[in-house]
Enzyme design. Structure first.
Site, PDB file in Angstrom:
ATOM      1  N   TYR A 309      39.690  29.831  46.468  1.00 46.87           N
ATOM      2  CA  TYR A 309      39.175  31.199  46.465  1.00 46.87           C
ATOM      3  C   TYR A 309      39.975  32.054  45.490  1.00 46.87           C
ATOM      4  O   TYR A 309      41.209  32.078  45.535  1.00 46.87           O
ATOM      5  CB  TYR A 309      39.256  31.763  47.886  1.00 46.87           C
ATOM      6  CG  TYR A 309      38.843  33.208  48.024  1.00 46.87           C
ATOM      7  CD1 TYR A 309      37.649  33.669  47.484  1.00 46.87           C
ATOM      8  CD2 TYR A 309      39.640  34.115  48.710  1.00 46.87           C
ATOM      9  CE1 TYR A 309      37.271  34.987  47.614  1.00 46.87           C
ATOM     10  CE2 TYR A 309      39.269  35.437  48.858  1.00 46.87           C
ATOM     11  CZ  TYR A 309      38.079  35.868  48.309  1.00 46.87           C
ATOM     12  OH  TYR A 309      37.707  37.179  48.442  1.00 46.87           O
ATOM     13  N   CYS A 310      39.281  32.735  44.577  1.00 46.23           N
ATOM     14  CA  CYS A 310      39.890  33.678  43.641  1.00 46.23           C
ATOM     15  C   CYS A 310      40.981  32.973  42.815  1.00 46.23           C
ATOM     16  O   CYS A 310      40.718  31.936  42.212  1.00 46.23           O
ATOM     17  CB  CYS A 310      40.431  34.886  44.401  1.00 46.23           C
ATOM     18  SG  CYS A 310      40.998  36.233  43.352  1.00 46.23           S
ATOM     19  N   LEU A 311      42.215  33.483  42.795  1.00 47.27           N
ATOM     20  CA  LEU A 311      43.276  32.836  42.021  1.00 47.27           C
ATOM     21  C   LEU A 311      43.531  31.418  42.509  1.00 47.27           C
ATOM     22  O   LEU A 311      43.907  30.543  41.719  1.00 47.27           O
ATOM     23  CB  LEU A 311      44.579  33.638  42.122  1.00 47.27           C
ATOM     24  CG  LEU A 311      44.573  35.091  41.669  1.00 47.27           C
ATOM     25  CD1 LEU A 311      45.976  35.642  41.696  1.00 47.27           C
ATOM     26  CD2 LEU A 311      43.971  35.235  40.294  1.00 47.27           C
ATOM     27  N   PHE A 337      35.282  29.745  44.750  1.00 49.63           N
ATOM     28  CA  PHE A 337      34.714  31.024  45.169  1.00 49.63           C
ATOM     29  C   PHE A 337      35.307  32.141  44.310  1.00 49.63           C
ATOM     30  O   PHE A 337      36.520  32.340  44.301  1.00 49.63           O
ATOM     31  CB  PHE A 337      35.017  31.308  46.638  1.00 49.63           C
ATOM     32  CG  PHE A 337      34.542  30.254  47.605  1.00 49.63           C
ATOM     33  CD1 PHE A 337      33.535  29.368  47.266  1.00 49.63           C
ATOM     34  CD2 PHE A 337      35.108  30.153  48.877  1.00 49.63           C
ATOM     35  CE1 PHE A 337      33.091  28.397  48.158  1.00 49.63           C
ATOM     36  CE2 PHE A 337      34.674  29.195  49.771  1.00 49.63           C
ATOM     37  CZ  PHE A 337      33.669  28.312  49.412  1.00 49.63           C
TER      38      PHE A 337
END
Length: 579
Positions: A309-311, A337
């Site tokens: 997710y993200c980073l 994501f």
């Protein structure tokens, strides 16, 4: 008696420069004045040398003045439509259509239109500088919005009249409470109703690994049999992991466990000054590498569904590319994501990232050893100043109405620090240099290439993402020939991901591009893929099921004591509780 060698002139000068920048950062909230000055000078100098643009702006100002004058005359006659029909949520109340407030908000909208024109399309201005100039203009306009001033906001005036000023008294108490909480380092009012391990992050599980950077959580099975392939979740380290395990009704982790999956999740440590030298390679080895080794020990001879997710998704993409390069086939699939892999167009967050800004951040982090939790949160707040700042001030302080705290809002306030070395490397290697997309990012001394990925990929993005714009996330299509399923859901960077079945007003688009096939452009993809109502979670689950064996395996034991991996603590562990 031996003499001490004199300090290197270069090192002395560099240390002095770093100290000066760090001192300036304390006064400027770590924003570089030079970056702003460069942008303004570039815009102003080129505008001064663009007589055509200046003439067009003059004509626009005169045209707007004429429209506003006609509107005033028509209003005096009891008729007339507004020059600019307002779709701005600040002026949604019907009271803004009555005199004189209709004139106030029309003046504001016309000024906003003029400055948008003034800061765009100036010949010769560097695109980044043009974006910074436009952003600065928007920020100043937001400060001067009539909706933020009690005497020009009809909603505040009406509320004050009806309550005899009681709303302002409540607002003053709210403001005082917020100031005291900020000074004491306490979370916002209401956030203490959403405590990890008490009200949120309560999916049953155990800590099965702890090192200096992560705790690995293994969740207890909720079904008698499970799919043979486990899921490893790698969240972003800028925030706590439990956005994926909020309240029981909107916990993605609980949803997966209830669907017969064995789920592991990384919980990152909240670093302090002692972690200043942790870099991106440490996040790969102590984070993803250690987690994968632990999962392999608990669930041996099974490939893993890796989810980032993200980073955490960006880091996971780097790890997957390195594993593909080295012939490591432990991954069954890769789900990302809101994770960017090409940073050539990073969106509005790029406004705060250039050489001058990164240099100042590095100087500040050299002094403290980390990036403070509030600094990144402040940048996000400026990107959405109306939603996260001005609307809250009007509601809380002028109308005296506290918006009820939610689990997502409480999580958003529970930010973390970032080690100096890691954050500097992340900003330079990914944002500034775009090394990953250009096949220059090195792991173990050798570059990794997303073009080496062949495993199935599921990529999720959100329509109104200010942090990882969906068109930027979509660029993975151009970097990897792997079979890629791309899903675009309604919502923003965080709220779009927390989209449990039954969540109102949710919709998504989804399309699979087979391996080694040409890709649509982002605009063509948007035009051709139909929208479907509902949560995207079942669509991802269906895809996971298609990549997994049947759910008839016996759930693995919690931990692996015989392999030196005993159960350490109940979930959510200790790292998530660190402040």
């Amino acid at each position: 008696m031996s003499k001490r060698a004199p300090p290197s002139p270069d090192n002395t000068a560099q240390a002095l420069d770093t100290a000066a920048k760090a001192a300036l950062a304390r006064w400027t909230a770590s924003f570089s004045p030079a970056a702003g000055l460069l942008a303004w000078t570039d815009w102003a100098a080129h505008l001064a040398n663009a007589p055509g643009k200046r003439l067009a702006l003059t004509e626009l100002a005169l045209h707007q003045a004429g429209m506003l004058g006609q509107y005033l005359l028509a209003q005096c006659a009891g008729d007339g439509s507004a020059p600019l029909p307002s779709t701005d949520r600040r002026f949604a109340d019907a009271a803004w259509q009555r005199w004189p407030f209709n004139v106030y908000h029309q003046q504001f909208l016309l000024a906003q239109q003029w400055w948008e024109t003034a800061t765009s399309g100036v010949p010769g201005v560097d695109p980044h500088h043009a974006q910074v100039a436009a952003f600065a203009a928007r920020q100043w306009l937001d400060v001067l919005s009539p909706g933020n001033i009690p005497l020009t906001n009809p909603v505040v005036i009406r509320q004050t009249w009806e309550e005899g000023g009681a709303n302002l008294a409540r607002g003053a108490r709210n403001a005082a409470e917020d100031v005291l909480r900020e000074m004491a380092g306490q979370p916002p009012a209401g956030a203490d109703h959403f405590r990890p391990g008490k009200e949120v992050a309560i999916t049953p599980g155990k800590v099965v690994l702890r090192n200096r950077l992560i705790e690995l959580l293994q969740y207890e099975p909720a079904t008698k049999t499970v799919h043979p392939e486990p899921i490893l979740v790698v969240p972003a380290w800028i925030m706590k992991y439990y956005i994926l395990d909020l309240s029981p009704h909107n916990s993605l982790i609980r949803y997966l466990v209830n669907q017969g999956y064995t789920v592991f999740c990384v919980s990152w440590k909240n670093p302090d000054a002692s972690h200043r030298d942790l870099g991106m390679d440490d996040y790969l080895s102590l984070g993803i590498g250690a987690a994968l080794d632990t999962v392999a020990a608990i669930v041996p001879r099974r490939r893993v569904h890796a989810t980032g997710y993200c980073l955490g998704g960006t880091l996971l993409a780097i790890a997957a590319a390195a594993m593909a390069r080295d012939g490591d086939d432990r991954l069954a699939s890769l789900s990302l994501f809101t994770a960017q892999t090409d940073f050539s167009e990073p969106g509005e967050l790029g406004l705060f990232i250039d050489e001058s800004q990164v240099s100042m951040l590095e100087a500040q982090m050299a002094r403290t050893g980390y990036l403070r939790a509030g600094q990144m949160a402040g940048a996000f707040q400026m990107l959405r100043s109306y939603d996260l700042l001005w609307s809250r001030m009007v509601n809380d302080y002028l109308l005296g109405r506290r918006r009820p705290m939610s689990d997502l809002m409480a999580w958003n306030a529970d930010a973390t620090r970032m080690p100096a070395r890691m954050h500097g490397q992340y900003l330079r290697r990914l944002f500034l240099n775009n090394d990953l997309a250009q096949n220059r990012y090195e792991v173990g001394g050798r570059p990794v290439m997303l073009g080496d990925l062949r495993l199935p990929i599921f990529s999720v993005s959100t329509e109104t993402d200010h942090v990882a714009p969906w068109r930027s996330v979509y660029k993975l299509h151009y970097l990897s020939p792997a079979p890629l399923t791309f899903l675009l859901t309604t919502g923003g960077h965080n709220a779009g991901i927390v989209s449990e079945p039954g969540h109102p007003r949710r919709a998504y688009r989804i399309l699979c591009r087979p391996a080694n096939q040409t890709s649509l452009t982002a605009d063509d993809w948007l035009a051709q893929v139909p929208q479907q109502e509902g949560s995207w979670w079942p669509a991802w689950l269906q895809w996971l099921d298609s990549q997994s064996g049947p759910a008839n395996a016996k759930p693995p034991a919690m931990g692996a004591p015989r392999r030196g991996l005993p159960v350490l603590d109940p979930a959510p562990g200790t790292y998530v509780l660190e402040t």
